[in-house]
Write a protein that holds these residues in place. Structure first.
Motif, short mmCIF file in Angstrom:
data_model
loop_
_atom_site.label_atom_id
_atom_site.label_comp_id
_atom_site.label_asym_id
_atom_site.label_seq_id
_atom_site.Cartn_x
_atom_site.Cartn_y
_atom_site.Cartn_z
N ILE A 25 0.92 -1.20 0.02
CA ILE A 25 0.02 -0.01 -0.10
C ILE A 25 0.75 1.11 -0.11
O ILE A 25 0.64 2.35 -0.67
CB ILE A 25 -1.10 0.03 1.15
N SER A 26 1.77 1.33 0.83
CA SER A 26 2.62 2.54 0.93
C SER A 26 3.51 2.83 -0.44
O SER A 26 3.70 3.84 -0.89
CB SER A 26 3.64 2.62 2.11
N LYS A 27 3.91 1.57 -0.82
CA LYS A 27 4.51 1.74 -2.40
C LYS A 27 3.70 2.21 -3.21
O LYS A 27 4.10 3.17 -4.20
CB LYS A 27 5.21 0.37 -2.72
N MET A 28 2.30 1.79 -3.32
CA MET A 28 1.24 2.22 -4.38
C MET A 28 1.15 3.70 -4.11
O MET A 28 1.07 4.48 -4.90
CB MET A 28 -0.05 1.64 -3.89
N VAL A 29 1.07 4.08 -2.75
CA VAL A 29 0.95 5.75 -2.55
C VAL A 29 2.06 6.55 -3.20
O VAL A 29 1.91 7.66 -3.82
CB VAL A 29 0.70 5.86 -1.11
N GLU A 30 3.25 5.98 -2.78
CA GLU A 30 4.49 6.70 -3.34
C GLU A 30 4.31 6.93 -4.97
O GLU A 30 4.70 7.94 -5.54
CB GLU A 30 5.90 5.76 -3.12
N GLU A 31 4.13 5.79 -5.82
CA GLU A 31 3.75 5.75 -6.99
C GLU A 31 2.87 6.74 -7.42
O GLU A 31 2.99 7.48 -8.36
CB GLU A 31 3.48 4.49 -7.63
N TYR A 32 1.70 7.01 -6.51
CA TYR A 32 0.79 7.84 -6.84
C TYR A 32 1.29 9.28 -7.09
O TYR A 32 1.28 10.12 -7.67
CB TYR A 32 -0.59 7.95 -5.97
N TYR A 33 2.02 9.58 -5.80
CA TYR A 33 2.96 10.95 -5.92
C TYR A 33 3.82 11.25 -7.13
O TYR A 33 3.98 12.42 -7.21
CB TYR A 33 3.28 11.21 -4.64
N LYS A 34 4.39 10.03 -7.38
CA LYS A 34 5.22 10.41 -8.70
C LYS A 34 4.55 10.77 -9.94
O LYS A 34 5.09 10.80 -10.96
CB LYS A 34 6.19 8.97 -8.94
N GLY A 35 3.10 10.51 -9.62
CA GLY A 35 2.44 10.89 -10.91
C GLY A 35 1.45 9.87 -11.86
O GLY A 35 0.90 10.18 -12.75
N SER A 36 1.51 8.56 -11.02
CA SER A 36 0.75 7.56 -11.53
C SER A 36 -0.96 7.68 -11.06
O SER A 36 -1.12 8.04 -10.05
CB SER A 36 1.12 6.29 -11.13
N ASP A 37 -1.72 7.61 -12.11
CA ASP A 37 -3.17 7.54 -11.78
C ASP A 37 -3.60 6.24 -11.46
O ASP A 37 -4.59 6.15 -10.73
CB ASP A 37 -3.81 8.13 -12.93
N VAL A 38 -3.20 5.26 -12.29
CA VAL A 38 -3.28 3.73 -11.71
C VAL A 38 -2.13 3.06 -11.30
O VAL A 38 -0.93 2.83 -11.97
CB VAL A 38 -3.80 2.92 -13.26
#
Ligand code: UDP
Ligand code: MG
Length: 322
Positions: free
Chosen positions: A113-126
């Motif tokens: 989950i925390s890795k997903m959130v990091e990816e989100y902040y890097k600009g991923s929408d999915v």
């Protein structure tokens, strides 16, 4: 400091055995993220009770009173896993910036989950959660899953292999997803269609923490067939080829029969006649059933019935209060 609101959506169907552990583990992850200022303090866990017949809903209600970050949706009856996910997303989208869907049984590693959130902040929408090992799945489940993914690939359906319904979606990704109005939901086929920047987070899939799989073989097969007929008309094309091949074979048979007749061996036609009756009958029945499957889909789509009915929910009031 990031103030984006995260909602973690968890579909639950008869999950009383795992729920206490799920609430504990997901709660820890969520509170850690809040503490580290990765997500807003308004962030919530949203449990969707999909018409469970056990104590699942009373447990969810209990936790809702106990913890500010636990909320729930109660369906009026069982609508299925995919509809439960969609209900969670459609309620959460107005209040959250990102949403993660995860199964209640803790088979998917919560640390992703925390890795997903990091990816989100890097600009991923999915952000797709992808299993890098299926060691804990039975040989049978592993084989059938692999066959399914390669079949879908051949049928021209774009799926992310080994990703199930564990993923992060941004607000605008969910909004696009909600624009898909189909009743026959197959989310893992729909999500790649919405586009946007995507990334993957890898994790090892574990055993179910407790309780039993709600997807026995029959239901799994149904889900797979549903996925195929909702996303591809290749089977109908296949019927055309099957028909063409049959026509060619029957032309050959015709020539053979005429030749036999000319030579006076009339009775010898019996075998070929029997074979063609059975073969053609079988091919026709299969073909009709394939077309029927699509007509069935059209039938359920045009009725335009609601995809779920929410009996009660505690999410909106909690989100508005804070
Ligand atoms: N689930 C649901 N409604 C259903 C069947 C399942 O909400 O009708 C939920 C279930 O509680 C779980 C998730 O969907 O959180 C996945 O189900 P399960 O773990 O049984 O599937 P498997 O992992 O065996 O494929
Ligand atoms: Mg499971």
């Amino acid at each position: 400091m990031n103030n984006d609101v995260l909602t973690i959506i968890v579909p639950c169907y008869n999950e009383e055995e795992v729920l206490p552990e799920t609430v504990k583990e997901l709660g820890e992850i969520l509170n850690n993220l809040i503490k580290k200022n990765k997500v807003a303090s308004k962030s919530k866990l949203l449990f969707v009770n999909d018409g469970s017949r056990d104590k699942t809903w009373s447990l969810i209600s209990k936790y809702t009173k106990e913890y500010t970050y636990v909320t729930g949706i109660k369906f009026s009856r069982n609508y299925g896993h995919q509809n439960a996910l969609l209900a969670g997303l459609s309620l959460a989208v107005d209040f959250s910036d990102m949403m993660i869907t995860i199964d209640a049984d803790l088979q998917d590693d919560v640390n992703a989950i925390s890795k997903m959130v990091e990816e989100y902040y890097k600009g991923s929408d999915v952000v797709y959660g992808v299993r890098n090992s299926r060691k804990t799945d039975s040989f049978f489940k592993r084989r059938t899953a692999l066959t399914f993914y390669s079949l879908m690939q051949k049928l021209g359906v774009n799926l992310v292999p080994d990703s199930a319904d564990y993923r992060l979606l941004s607000k605008r990704a969910v909004k696009s997803l909600l624009d898909f109005k189909e009743r026959n939901l197959f989310l893992r086929g729909m999500v790649p269609l919405i586009g946007y920047q995507s990334s993957k987070v890898f994790y090892a899939r574990k055993e179910r923490f407790a309780g039993q799989s709600k997807y026995p073989f029959r239901r799994m097969l149904h889900f797979a067939l549903d996925g195929i007929t909702s996303f591809s008309i290749a089977p109908i094309h296949l019927i055309l080829y099957l028909g063409l091949i049959t026509v060619f074979i029957s032309i050959a048979c015709m020539i053979y029969t005429i030749a036999e007749k000319c030579m006076g061996h009339v009775v010898s036609g019996w075998a070929s006649l029997m074979i063609s009756i059975w073969l053609l009958g079988g091919v026709q029945l299969i073909s009709i059933s394939v077309i029927g499957e699509y007509i069935g889909k059209i039938f359920s789509e045009v009725k335009h019935r609601p995809r779920f009915t929410i009996e009660s929910e505690t999410y909106t009031s909690k989100m508005k209060k804070l």
